[in-house]
Scaffold this motif. Structure first.
Motif: not given
Length: 81
Positions: A43-51, A6-12, A30-33, A72-79
């Protein structure tokens, strides 16, 4: 930054470079961009992150340092499970 699901879809996009010293700075940039894509911030609010492969967990994002050329990896919740 690498965006998944979902992060990929939301960022385009699947990934983009960052220029920041902390995770908080990178996420703010990223939010600004992607301000024209309001779902991205949600999506960022619900995501986990790996650095660089390490989980950020509940650490304050301002206290998570980034290195030039890191990942930095942005990992939204997965079904599913």
């Amino acid at each position: 930054m690498r965006y998944w699901a979902a992060a990929k879809a939301a960022a385009g996009t699947a990934e983009e470079p960052y220029a920041a010293e902390t995770l908080a700075e990178a996420l703010d940039a990223a939010r600004t961009a992607h301000a024209a894509r309001p779902e991205f911030a949600r999506v960022l609010e619900r995501s986990s992150f790996l650095v660089d492969g390490a989980q950020v967990g509940t650490r304050d994002h301002a206290d998570v340092p980034l290195v030039q050329g890191g990942t930095v990896e942005v990992l939204p919740p997965f079904a599913g499970g």
